[in-house]
Design an enzyme around this catalytic site. Structure first.
Site, short mmCIF file in Angstrom:
data_model
loop_
_atom_site.label_atom_id
_atom_site.label_comp_id
_atom_site.label_asym_id
_atom_site.label_seq_id
_atom_site.Cartn_x
_atom_site.Cartn_y
_atom_site.Cartn_z
N CYS A 85 -35.36 -59.88 18.27
CA CYS A 85 -35.29 -60.30 16.81
C CYS A 85 -34.43 -59.32 16.11
CB CYS A 85 -36.68 -59.69 16.40
SG CYS A 85 -37.00 -60.52 14.89
N ARG A 141 -39.59 -63.71 10.40
CA ARG A 141 -38.34 -63.39 9.76
C ARG A 141 -37.27 -63.34 10.73
NH1 ARG A 141 -36.83 -59.69 6.49
NH2 ARG A 141 -38.10 -58.19 7.54
N HIS A 176 -40.72 -62.14 19.11
CA HIS A 176 -41.27 -60.97 19.53
C HIS A 176 -41.91 -60.96 20.73
CE1 HIS A 176 -40.27 -58.36 16.04
NE2 HIS A 176 -40.07 -59.45 15.32
N GLU A 178 -43.28 -58.95 22.57
CA GLU A 178 -44.06 -57.86 22.81
C GLU A 178 -45.56 -58.03 22.02
OE1 GLU A 178 -41.85 -57.92 20.81
OE2 GLU A 178 -42.17 -56.84 18.87
N1 GLN Z 1 -35.25 -59.93 9.48
C1 GLN Z 1 -34.91 -58.75 10.24
C2 GLN Z 1 -33.45 -58.45 10.26
O1 GLN Z 1 -32.73 -59.43 9.61
C3 GLN Z 1 -35.58 -59.09 11.59
C4 GLN Z 1 -37.06 -59.40 11.63
C5 GLN Z 1 -37.54 -58.83 12.67
O2 GLN Z 1 -37.11 -58.02 13.67
N2 GLN Z 1 -38.75 -59.15 12.88
O3 GLN Z 1 -33.01 -57.56 10.42
#
Ligand code: GLN
Length: 192
Positions: A85, A141, A176, A178
């Protein structure tokens, strides 16, 4: 005994540490996990993991602490890195956002928060190259990978957009891995 480092400036550090231990167990490896907040530890790590969080904050703290150069050296030495992410955003070549100092250890460009409001957070059962059964992937996100370099293999996509990629010793996911009990993705990144 392998030494695994989890970059611990932000994110699901304990969950990733647990997932690495479960994956190591399944592969008959013994592993010692260290949480990394300052420079000096990464050079001793065989495996490295960069969790999610907020990519602007993570990249700034890595640079302030001087951990950024150590991660680049880890990857240049051929040692494995799993970036998830926001970790993927930081590992990328280009995040199209001046506030993110990318490490450029994975030849992809990403769009932050690109799944948009409707799909802010969702779960999908993903077919991932290298795993026999679909993987329960949690997206929060999440970034979308919108360009991949010639040496990058796309391992999984959602709606035709890459969400898991691998370039040699670096594996990056938009989701994610994890957050469920399933540690196969950690196994794929580190022990296969
Ligand atoms: N939206 C976050 C970013 O742009 C990433 C989101 C996440 O790691 N769950 O850094």
């Amino acid at each position: 005994m392998l030494r695994a480092g989890v970059i611990a400036v932000q994110g699901d550090v304990a969950e990733h540490a647990a997932a690495i231990r479960r994956a190591a167990d399944r592969h008959g490896e013994s592993v010692e996990v260290e949480e990394i907040r300052t420079a000096g530890s990464v050079p001793d790590c065989d495996l490295l993991l960069m969790p999610g969080g907020e990519s602007t904050t993570i990249s700034r703290l890595l640079r302030d602490e001087g951990i950024d150069e150590e991660i680049r050296a880890h990857v240049a030495d051929g040692d494995p890195l799993l970036a998830t992410c926001a970790g993927l955003i930081v590992a990328s070549r280009d995040a199209k956002d001046d506030r993110v100092a990318t490490l450029d250890v994975l030849d992809v460009s990403v769009d932050r928060n690109a799944f948009g409001r409707q799909k802010d957070s969702f779960e999908a059962h993903l077919d991932i190259t290298g795993l026999d059964e679909p993987f329960p992937a949690v997206f929060i996100r999440a970034p979308v990978i919108d360009e991949v370099g010639g040496d990058v293999e796309v391992l999984a996509s959602v709606d035709g957009r890459p969400v898991a990629v691998q370039q040699g010793n670096v594996l990056g996911t938009s989701f994610h891995p994890e957050l469920t009990e399933d540690s196969r993705l950690h196994g794929l990144a580190f022990f296969e």
